[in-house]
Design a protein around this motif. Structure first.
Motif, PDB file in Angstrom:
ATOM      1  N   VAL A  22      49.982  53.593  50.024  1.00 51.96           N
ATOM      2  CA  VAL A  22      48.707  52.984  50.431  1.00 51.96           C
ATOM      3  C   VAL A  22      47.753  54.077  50.898  1.00 51.96           C
ATOM      4  CG1 VAL A  22      47.618  51.518  52.191  1.00 51.96           C
ATOM      5  CG2 VAL A  22      49.678  50.733  51.003  1.00 51.96           C
ATOM      6  N   LYS A  23      46.475  53.964  50.509  1.00 52.87           N
ATOM      7  CA  LYS A  23      45.486  54.987  50.833  1.00 52.87           C
ATOM      8  C   LYS A  23      44.421  54.523  51.827  1.00 52.87           C
ATOM      9  CE  LYS A  23      47.316  58.057  48.155  1.00 52.87           C
ATOM     10  NZ  LYS A  23      48.032  59.204  48.769  1.00 52.87           N
ATOM     11  N   ALA A  24      44.313  53.212  52.057  1.00 54.40           N
ATOM     12  CA  ALA A  24      43.280  52.717  52.985  1.00 54.40           C
ATOM     13  C   ALA A  24      43.758  51.436  53.647  1.00 54.40           C
ATOM     14  CB  ALA A  24      41.967  52.484  52.249  1.00 54.40           C
ATOM     15  N   ILE A  25      43.384  51.263  54.900  1.00 49.06           N
ATOM     16  CA  ILE A  25      43.804  50.107  55.691  1.00 49.06           C
ATOM     17  C   ILE A  25      42.570  49.479  56.333  1.00 49.06           C
ATOM     18  CG2 ILE A  25      45.065  49.376  57.769  1.00 49.06           C
ATOM     19  CD1 ILE A  25      47.111  51.567  57.170  1.00 49.06           C
ATOM     20  N   VAL A  26      42.508  48.146  56.310  1.00 43.34           N
ATOM     21  CA  VAL A  26      41.478  47.413  57.040  1.00 43.34           C
ATOM     22  C   VAL A  26      42.182  46.484  58.017  1.00 43.34           C
ATOM     23  CG1 VAL A  26      41.291  45.626  55.238  1.00 43.34           C
ATOM     24  CG2 VAL A  26      39.427  45.956  56.882  1.00 43.34           C
TER      25      VAL A  26
END
Length: 516
Positions: free
Chosen positions: A480-484
């Motif tokens: 995974v490269k981005a988290i919200v």
């Protein structure tokens, strides 16, 4: 003595036939106003306008028509009380034996997506409820018909009960009338509580009334040993009660719960064709694409195992190419805003699948309600669109345009997943969903396991904050490269630091979407 009937209806169904029979067969003189009087006159039925009868003009653009002592005195007078009859004679008033009234379509008006607050207010009926309540109160002497479905029974009463309905029938009509006005007032009160022009932070009222009209007795509830029924709010069908069932068996209790879950999620997407597949009220596959066929293919591919026996919601009218795909697996229900004739023919090859057309899938309950022992809970709806312009990028790494779109997509989906909720997505397609776990780490592990190798380069959305670095580290290890996430933990800095060390993007929405 002349028999007077007052007719003032918004729903003109059966009106002309009723009026003709009242005049020709039973010798009634008809009083009416506005559009109802015009309808009767156009049918060559003799009618006296209320304004001519009362010698008082309609005023305020029609807001005041029937609010007059000559009308309400005629309705409320007790025929067995000499003092009341003397009052009528002194004022040159006649008793009114029949009141036929149904109300401005307030519920149907507020169900329109583009209704303004002003239009809603103008569709609040004042004279109609007053007439109905007056006639219902005096049901010992007056009959009130508040729904066209009552007309045939009333005429049968006149024919079989000596030209006057029985006391039992008049009481039944009065009961229906008060239930009608109570439901009408409740719809108005609920709308004013949740209208756009009102203060969204205002507390809910100290007293709240919930009522419904039975739409369907269901075969059973969640399980075969549980009796169940479906009730609709409002006399005018809206929402699922207004949907057109093109084929398939009657909807079940579980169907309706799943359909509402699918509707509320697909309503998040309007710009591009989107497909949602729901199982046990949780989404198992969601995708957006340039065509409806591609969107469904990608939503199905997201979790083809769970999609078996699922509920499908599409935000575009169903075409033949997409419907052909739908027939290739077992589905419980399909709901669409429209259906092309070729698609209808295609779906007919699978007669057991329930196919519904609901033209407006964006309108949900303004005040969701859940029952608890000894009462119920009500809360304002949480259907506001995400506000990415107010999101906060809290890491050194910045999202690419593609990642930003995926973060928005994943955030729209995660708000419709049972807490603890995790969604892994890439290229506007869900890859893994972790739902309803007792701890967030468990949901992360389930979502990433479902995504497997596809998680490389994906984004992850969480409905609640990450108070520890462990989930960030697990997500990064899976690719995974981005988290919200909402943010708001006392230990936010620990998660931010982990994201920075691992080269991840992290975005805070500053809004939480728990779903219990």
């Amino acid at each position: 003595m002349t028999r007077l009937a007052l007719l003032s209806t918004s729903d003109k169904s059966g009106l002309v036939d009723l009026a003709q029979t009242l005049v020709a067969e039973f010798g009634f003189q008809l009083l009416s106003s506005g559009g109802t009087a015009a309808t009767l006159a156009a049918a060559n039925i003799p009618v006296t306008k209320v304004s001519d009868y009362t010698q008082s003009p309609e005023i305020l653009g029609g807001r005041v028509k029937t609010l007059h002592p000559k009308i309400h005195g005629g309705i409320l007078a007790r025929r067995d009380l000499e003092a009341d009859l003397a009052d009528l004679a002194a004022q040159a008033m006649e008793p009114i034996d029949l009141v036929v009234v149904n109300l401005y379509p307030f519920q149907a008006t507020i169900a329109k997506a583009d209704v303004s607050f002003g239009d809603a207010i103008e569709n609040i009926d004042i004279g109609g409820p007053t007439l109905i309540r007056a006639a219902a109160k005096n049901h010992a002497h007056v009959t009130v018909l508040s729904n066209p479905s009552q007309y045939a029974a009333y005429l049968q009463q006149l024919r079989s009960a000596g030209a006057r309905p029985t006391p039992e029938f008049r009481l039944q009509c009065a009961q229906a009338a008060f239930a009608h006005t109570a439901e009408y007032d409740q719809a108005i009160a609920n709308y004013l509580l949740t209208a756009a022009d009102s203060n969204p932070d205002q507390p809910l009222p100290a007293t709240f009334t919930l009522s419904g009209v039975i739409q369907q007795t269901l075969r059973y509830g969640e399980n075969p040993h549980q009796a169940a029924a479906w009730y609709r709010t409002g006399t005018t069908p809206t929402g699922w009660a207004a949907a057109d069932l093109l084929q398939g068996k009657e909807l079940s209790y579980n169907n309706l719960l799943d359909l509402e879950a699918a509707r509320s999620l697909v309503a998040e997407f309007s710009d591009q064709p989107t497909a949602v597949i729901v199982k046990h009220t949780n989404p198992c596959g969601v995708a957006t694409a340039s065509t409806l066929k591609s969107a469904y293919e990608r939503a199905f591919a997201a979790d083809s195992v769970s999609a078996f026996g699922g509920i499908v919601a599409l935000n575009r009218p169903l075409d033949a190419e997409t419907s052909e795909l739908l027939t290739q697996t077992f589905l419980e229900c399909v709901v669409v805003p429209g259906c092309e004739p070729a698609a209808v023919a295609q779906l007919a090859h699978k007669p057991k699948v329930r196919v519904l057309v609901a033209p407006d899938l964006t309108v949900g309950p303004p005040l969701p309600i859940r029952t608890i022992a000894g009462g119920f809970l009500a809360q304002a709806a949480s259907e506001q669109a995400p506000s990415p312009d107010q999101w906060e990028i809290v890491t050194q790494s910045q999202p690419t345009p593609e990642q930003w779109q995926d973060l928005i997509f994943a955030w729209k989906v995660v708000k419709h997943v049972k807490s603890n909720a995790i969604v892994v997505a890439k290229e506007l397609q869900t890859l893994g969903i972790g739902a309803g776990q007792m701890n967030r780490v468990g949901s992360v592990q389930i979502a990433l396991a479902d995504a497997a190798a596809a998680a490389q380069g994906a984004v992850l959305a969480s409905d609640g904050f990450f108070p520890f670095a462990d989930s960030v580290q697990t997500a990064a290890a899976a690719g995974v490269k981005a988290i919200v996430q909402p943010g708001g933990s006392l230990r936010d800095q620990e998660s931010i630091q982990a994201a920075n060390e691992l080269g991840l993007v992290m975005v805070f929405t500053n809004r939480r979407y728990f779903r219990h």
